[in-house]
Design an enzyme around this catalytic site. Structure first.
Site, PDB file in Angstrom:
ATOM      1  N   GLN A  68      -9.759  -6.445  -5.415  1.00  0.00           N
ATOM      2  CA  GLN A  68      -9.042  -7.087  -4.456  1.00  0.00           C
ATOM      3  C   GLN A  68     -10.490  -7.290  -3.446  1.00  0.00           C
ATOM      4  O   GLN A  68     -11.073  -6.544  -2.982  1.00  0.00           O
ATOM      5  CB  GLN A  68      -8.019  -6.296  -3.524  1.00  0.00           C
ATOM      6  CG  GLN A  68      -7.560  -7.041  -2.393  1.00  0.00           C
ATOM      7  CD  GLN A  68      -6.461  -7.943  -2.776  1.00  0.00           C
ATOM      8  OE1 GLN A  68      -6.081  -8.189  -3.801  1.00  0.00           O
ATOM      9  NE2 GLN A  68      -5.886  -8.795  -1.515  1.00  0.00           N
TER      10      GLN A  68
ATOM     11  N   GLU B 139     -11.678  -3.372  -3.367  1.00  0.00           N
ATOM     12  CA  GLU B 139     -10.784  -2.497  -3.805  1.00  0.00           C
ATOM     13  C   GLU B 139     -10.397  -2.574  -5.410  1.00  0.00           C
ATOM     14  O   GLU B 139      -9.583  -3.692  -5.885  1.00  0.00           O
ATOM     15  CB  GLU B 139      -9.192  -2.499  -3.134  1.00  0.00           C
ATOM     16  CG  GLU B 139      -9.481  -2.931  -1.863  1.00  0.00           C
ATOM     17  CD  GLU B 139      -8.172  -3.479  -1.059  1.00  0.00           C
ATOM     18  OE1 GLU B 139      -7.073  -3.309  -1.510  1.00  0.00           O
ATOM     19  OE2 GLU B 139      -8.595  -4.117  -0.276  1.00  0.00           O
TER      20      GLU B 139
ATOM     21  N   HIS C  79       0.633  -1.316   0.041  1.00  0.00           N
ATOM     22  CA  HIS C  79      -0.193   0.003   0.083  1.00  0.00           C
ATOM     23  C   HIS C  79       0.806   1.270   0.073  1.00  0.00           C
ATOM     24  O   HIS C  79       0.446   2.157   0.723  1.00  0.00           O
ATOM     25  CB  HIS C  79      -0.935   0.044   1.197  1.00  0.00           C
ATOM     26  CG  HIS C  79      -2.063  -0.941   0.965  1.00  0.00           C
ATOM     27  ND1 HIS C  79      -2.479  -1.630  -0.045  1.00  0.00           N
ATOM     28  CD2 HIS C  79      -2.904  -1.420   2.067  1.00  0.00           C
ATOM     29  CE1 HIS C  79      -3.633  -2.268   0.000  1.00  0.00           C
ATOM     30  NE2 HIS C  79      -3.853  -2.334   1.285  1.00  0.00           N
TER      31      HIS C  79
ATOM     32  N   HIS D 177     -10.040   2.487  -0.489  1.00  0.00           N
ATOM     33  CA  HIS D 177     -10.017   1.538   0.581  1.00  0.00           C
ATOM     34  C   HIS D 177     -11.137   1.639   1.754  1.00  0.00           C
ATOM     35  O   HIS D 177     -10.763   1.416   2.764  1.00  0.00           O
ATOM     36  CB  HIS D 177      -8.579   1.556   1.335  1.00  0.00           C
ATOM     37  CG  HIS D 177      -8.196   0.077   1.891  1.00  0.00           C
ATOM     38  ND1 HIS D 177      -8.709  -0.520   2.680  1.00  0.00           N
ATOM     39  CD2 HIS D 177      -7.211  -0.728   1.166  1.00  0.00           C
ATOM     40  CE1 HIS D 177      -8.090  -1.640   2.912  1.00  0.00           C
ATOM     41  NE2 HIS D 177      -7.300  -2.085   1.978  1.00  0.00           N
TER      42      HIS D 177
HETATM   43  C1  BGC Z   1      -4.983  -6.228   1.922  1.00  0.00           C
HETATM   44  C2  BGC Z   1      -5.073  -6.596   3.261  1.00  0.00           C
HETATM   45  C3  BGC Z   1      -4.605  -5.834   4.260  1.00  0.00           C
HETATM   46  C4  BGC Z   1      -5.550  -4.676   4.270  1.00  0.00           C
HETATM   47  C5  BGC Z   1      -5.143  -3.622   5.139  1.00  0.00           C
HETATM   48  C6  BGC Z   1      -5.971  -4.930   2.070  1.00  0.00           C
HETATM   49  O1  BGC Z   1      -6.055  -4.325   0.785  1.00  0.00           O
HETATM   50  O2  BGC Z   1      -5.472  -7.036   1.018  1.00  0.00           O
HETATM   51  O3  BGC Z   1      -4.036  -7.952   3.255  1.00  0.00           O
HETATM   52  O4  BGC Z   1      -4.562  -6.307   5.413  1.00  0.00           O
HETATM   53  O5  BGC Z   1      -5.530  -4.298   3.022  1.00  0.00           O
HETATM   54  O6  BGC Z   1      -3.851  -3.115   4.950  1.00  0.00           O
END
Ligand code: BGC
Length: 359
Positions: free
Chosen positions: A295, A323, A112, A186
């Site tokens: 995602q 996402e 991220h 997110h």
């Molecule tokens: C990811 C997770 C992660 C979460 C918070 C998501 O986009 O796929 O694995 O724990 O974000 O960071």
């Protein structure tokens, strides 16, 4: 029937960062649409207040009651994620014959955009007039080398409320050197209302015939595996919890669903990606996107330690994320759609989150 009146935005102070930057909260309202609040810290969706079948409203996104919560967040509640949403294996990639190293902030991998990613950045806000009335335009100029990424990246994200009530998020970005980019938004949804137990009863449909299986550190193996005959098959609506505890090597790697789906249809075209219904309240969410991937994260790492906006703990699987993005680790996966952005090109993404009521 006449068109519903265009959206309006009200702005108010949301607090000050430790380095003295004044942060604001922008609230978008429109008849027939949920009320949406976004802050220019991280381009974060702070709340989406939507009616249920009986007309009763609730905030359906997880988050904090104040700026301090967002400044200390480790879950990316509601944030814009960049420069690279999701994981890059070992925090390394090569571009134009040079190798780049990113901070590994998720086990052995980069996640991220790094610890100082877009979720922590202060965007310059502007209320602009568009076809749907007031829209919020957020701009961030990420300097060359920030968090290890090459090129000065200028990203603009516009939040608006469409006549159909959809929250539309339009991204553009440009660079002065070849770079990689993969942005997403997110939000964690709980359509029963934030702080309500879990999302295991939410029924979800995902417009994908395959997904990208991962290793134990959640890096794609490169395979595109058909969902048919697996617990990943959401081609017809199924409750999130129906198969989440099935014996399955992929579910065990993610601790539940934490996987990228290969969306049907043409990337670059806005099309339906997923639909979620919470049967008790009747609230439904549609996600539309121009991105190639989605995602689906079932909130497996939430553990009840965060007390959310109304003071109720966010339990494991207390929210789900959908996402829209490119596939994880694309810079190291030549067979995945490219995330390279060259000078003179414009990165574009449109994603819509539309709350409705299921009949
Ligand atoms: C990811 C997770 C992660 C979460 C918070 C998501 O986009 O796929 O694995 O724990 O974000 O960071």
């Amino acid at each position: 029937m006449s068109e519903n009146a265009p959206a309006r935005i009200e702005r108010r102070p949301f607090g000050t960062t430790p380095t003295g930057e004044r942060i604001e909260l922008f609230t978008l309202t429109r008849e027939g649409a949920p009320t949406v609040s976004v802050t220019n810290l991280g381009g974060t969706i702070v709340s989406i207040v939507a009616a249920d079948r009986a007309g009763k409203v609730a905030d359906v996104t997880l988050g904090y009651s104040d700026l301090a919560g967002y400044l200390g967040d480790t879950s990316y509640f509601g944030a814009i994620v960049g420069r690279y949403a999701n994981r890059i294996a070992k925090g390394r990639f090569a571009l134009g014959g040079e190798s780049y190293t990113l901070a590994c902030n998720n086990g052995p991998n980069a996640l991220h955009g790094g610890p100082g990613g877009f979720h922590r950045r202060v965007f310059a806000p502007k209320v602009v007039k568009g076809p749907d009335g007031d829209a919020l335009e957020l701009t961030y100029v990420s300097p060359d080398g920030e968090e290890g990424y090459p090129g000065t990246l200028t990203a603009t994200i516009v939040f608006s409320l469409g006549a159909d009530g959809g929250l539309r998020i339009e991204y553009t970005a440009g660079t002065d050197r070849p770079t990689i980019v993969n942005l997403t938004s997110h939000p964690y949804f709980n359509l029963a209302g934030e702080g309500e137990a879990t999302i295991l009863g939410h029924e979800i449909e995902i417009e994908a015939d395959s997904f990208t299986p991962v290793d134990r550190t959640l890096i794609p193996t490169g395979e595109r595996r058909p969902v048919a005959g697996t617990p990943f098959d959401f081609r017809r609506p199924v409750a999130v919890g129906a198969r989440i505890d099935a014996e399955d090597e992929q579910l065990s790697a993610g601790g539940g669903y934490d996987h990228n789906y290969v969306l049907r249809g043409k990337a670059g075209t806005l099309r339906l990606a997923a639909r979620v219904v919470e049967p008790k309240s009747g609230r439904a969410l549609e996600v539309l996107t121009t991105e190639p991937g989605l995602q689906f994260y079932s909130g497996n790492f939430l553990d009840g330690t965060v007390a959310g906006k109304s003071g109720r703990p966010y339990l494991k699987r207390g929210g789900l994320c959908l996402e829209a993005q490119h596939f994880p680790d694309s810079p190291n996966q030549p067979a995945f759609p490219s995330v390279v952005l060259e000078p003179g090109e414009t990165y574009r993404q449109t994603t819509v989150y539309r709350l409705t009521v299921a009949r």
